[in-house]
Design an enzyme around this catalytic site. Structure first.
Site: not given
Length: 679
Positions: A235, A456
């Site tokens: 797509p 993180e």
């Protein structure tokens, strides 16, 4: 197909979207004109009772002077339909001049019989006259009352059926008509210059245009143009845009239709519309017919659940016969697009129907640069903006995503009041399109911020320590999209293959967030859900698809497809034994456990750097790759980022959402951040 055939194209009406005859209805216009003429004539008709108006005193004087003609006929006392008083009709003698008398003159005398009856009877009796009551209606009133309902009914029926006939496939009178629309060439054209990043696909479909313009060039050696071209791609890669470019380049009729327009609730409608579509094509041959999302009508036959005759299969059979059957006629070229070629019927894909399959893939770095340049022409860019930087930083982006990057950057620049788009807006738009918009309004507690910072930091440190990882882009604890924090990686170049050592290092980096939480807090959260899912997917593919397990060898276990086909997957049987399935599960767990232990070992040996990076994230919220490298090397940042500006939000309107344990928020990395390109 010859030049003569190409030149003898039927004249097209630009106002007719389907290429049929003119929709201007002369009969309907004539019918309405006649109806209005009849009404106008009715207004113009005068009543036969009209005469010269005369007042009652004048009439009395005329009687006394003997000017009223007396004969055997009584005077008429008329009451009309549109009047509230009676009118006495009489004949007055004409004037005599030079011995000649003029004809009698009819006069009208308004009277009120309710008040003047006795006076009128006495006056007429004294003059030997009588009156006869009479009720008349005017020509307009009688005609209009009689004809108006008929006119209204006829007009309503006419416009009702006229509207149904104009709906062309959507009305109750034309279910079986095709919904294919002819492209209006007067609108803004899309040409091959507007298509970038798919050079090979553009070259293949451009042969269709060249053949239609000069067929002898190809027929000289006996070659024939493909009857059908199937464009396959993910797509957003530009399949429909490529079809629009073909329409803009080819000087032939171009019809477009969607696969879902064929099948509806009525049995037989789909097959009828297929036949009608090809009939239209034959009338305008040579022509091009574009079918978008053909998988809606071309799915594999025989895989329907429950058995029986499927309406979609009947439509597909009609399409197969029309494309290559007994009554095959040259001149109608089919172009179709789909992102699910695995579900299409094999009979549809064979040569003679779709002779050529064109793969429209994701663009490489040069293609992305060309696509960005095409879309950058539509907006105002600042001088010196290097789009190549954005092209290198957008691996795996489709053409639609790149167009969205330019559009989002233009919107950001407009919100900031800038006169042109700068590189800063482009980079922020790139991150927004892939990872989502920053959610600075999300109110997080200090404990959650600290947990996210260490999570993180664990990803970032391992990415810097390991050898076979992609370069770090930046780390942020600002919520973006569904994640509370994101560690972003960008490869230096496009990758089409992944090595085993790279996969193993990906697994270690994915474990970094969960390991950091366990080391620092002695507890873990549900924030690593996305990391675990991604790591499990990579490990299982390494074992079952890519032959990267020493114990199980280079054997594919299971029928792995990028997309699932429900009817096919429910009937498919597993191609390995239960013992092999247990070995696969053990090998997948071994790979993940090994990565977890390695991540724990590395983070324990760099605990000081872990604390420094987490503290910097809590202070500055976002760190670039250079900031992480400075902390890892020197223990501090040489050029720290500016302090974040707190968002200005109303506390009454922005509330902190509650975390749902059943739908964990990924506090680490989005699943796509580590996903190998092309995997």
């Amino acid at each position: 197909m010859s030049d003569k055939k190409l030149s003898q194209q039927p004249e097209k009406n630009p106002n007719d979207p389907k290429g049929n005859e003119s929709s201007f209805n002369i009969r309907g216009l004539l019918f309405i004109g006649i109806a209005f003429a009849i009404i106008f004539t009715a207004f113009s008709v005068k009543s036969s009772t009209k005469g010269e108006p005369t007042t009652w005193p004048v009439f009395v004087q005329l009687l006394q002077d003997g000017q009223i003609i007396k004969d055997d006929k009584p005077l008429e006392l008329v009451r009309t339909q549109d009047s509230s008083e009676e009118i006495l009709i009489a004949n007055k003698k004409g004037n005599e001049e030079n011995g000649n008398s003029s004809p009698a003159v009819k006069i009208e005398v308004p009277v009120n019989i309710d008040f003047q009856k006795e006076e009128l009877i006495k006056l007429l009796k004294d003059n030997d006259l009588q009156y006869s009551p009479k009720f008349v209606s005017t020509a307009f009133s009688s005609f209009f009352i009689a004809i108006l309902p008929i006119i209204l009914i006829l007009l309503i029926l006419y416009f009702f059926f006229r509207q149904q006939m104009k709906m062309a496939g959507r009305g109750a009178m034309s279910f079986g008509k095709s919904k294919a629309k002819m492209l209006n060439m007067d609108t803004k054209k899309v040409t091959f210059k507007d298509v970038a990043g798919v050079t090979e696909a553009k070259e293949e479909v451009s042969e269709l245009v060249d053949f239609l313009k000069d067929p002898k060039k190809f027929q000289r050696l006996g070659g024939q143009i493909p009857k059908g071209v199937l464009m396959i791609g993910a797509p957003g890669t530009g399949k429909t845009l490529l079809a629009r470019a073909i329409a803009g380049e080819a000087d032939v009729p171009f019809f477009s239709i969607s696969g879902s327009d064929f099948v509806e609730m009525f049995v037989g409608v789909g097959a009828s519309r297929v036949r009608d579509m090809f009939e239209q094509g034959k009338k305008h041959a040579p022509c091009l017919i574009f079918i978008d999302e053909i998988d809606a009508v071309g799915r594999h036959r025989g895989h329907g659940l429950g058995g029986g005759h499927d309406e979609r299969e009947q439509t597909l059979n009609a399409l197969l016969v029309e494309m290559d059957g007994f009554e095959t006629q040259e001149g109608v070229i089919i172009i179709a697009a789909t992102n699910r070629p695995d579900v299409l019927d094999p009979a549809l894909l064979r040569p003679g129907r779709f002779d050529r399959q064109v793969t429209v893939g994701l663009p490489d770095v040069r293609g992305r640069h060309a696509i960005l340049e095409v879309h950058a022409k539509k907006v105002k860019m600042s001088e010196g903006v290097d789009l190549e930087v954005i092209a290198r930083g957008t691996p795996g982006y489709s053409g639609a995503e790149l167009a969205n990057v330019i559009n989002e950057a233009a919107l950001m620049a407009a919100r900031k009041g800038l006169k042109a788009i700068t590189l800063s807006e482009l980079e922020e738009a790139r991150d927004k399109v892939r990872w989502g918009k920053e959610r600075r309004s999300l109110a997080l507690s200090q404990k959650e911020k600290e947990n996210t910072a260490y999570h993180e930091a664990g990803h970032a440190i391992l990415n810097e320590l390991l050898e076979y990882t992609d370069p770090l882009h930046k780390v942020t604890i600002i919520p973006r999209g569904p994640a509370l924090g994101v560690t972003m990686f960008l490869p230096e170049e496009d990758k089409y293959t992944q090595r085993k050592f790279e996969m193993l290092d990906h697994l270690v980096v994915a474990m970094g967030g969960r390991v950091a939480e366990e080391i620092v807090f002695g507890d873990v959260t549900n924030g690593a859900g996305g990391d675990i899912k991604m790591a499990t997917d990579i490990a299982r593919k390494m074992v079952c698809q890519w032959g990267m397990s020493d114990d199980l060898g280079m054997v594919e276990y299971g029928d792995h497809q990028e997309h699932t086909f429900l009817a096919r997957d429910m009937t498919a049987s597993r191609s390995y034994s239960e013992d092999t399935a247990q070995k696969i599960d053990n090998e997948v767990k071994r790979l993940i456990d090994t990565a977890y232990n390695k991540a724990r070992e590395l983070l324990l040996s760099h605990r000081e750097e872990l604390d420094l990076i987490a503290s910097a994230l809590l202070e500055f919220e976002t760190l670039d790759a250079n900031h992480i490298k400075d902390i890892m090397k020197d223990g501090e940042m040489g050029n720290p980022p500016p302090s974040p500006i707190p968002p200005d939000f109303d506390n009454d309107t922005e509330k902190s959402p509650k975390k749902d344990a059943g739908n964990p928020i990924d506090g680490g990395v989005n699943p796509g951040d580590f996903a190998p390109v092309g995997a």
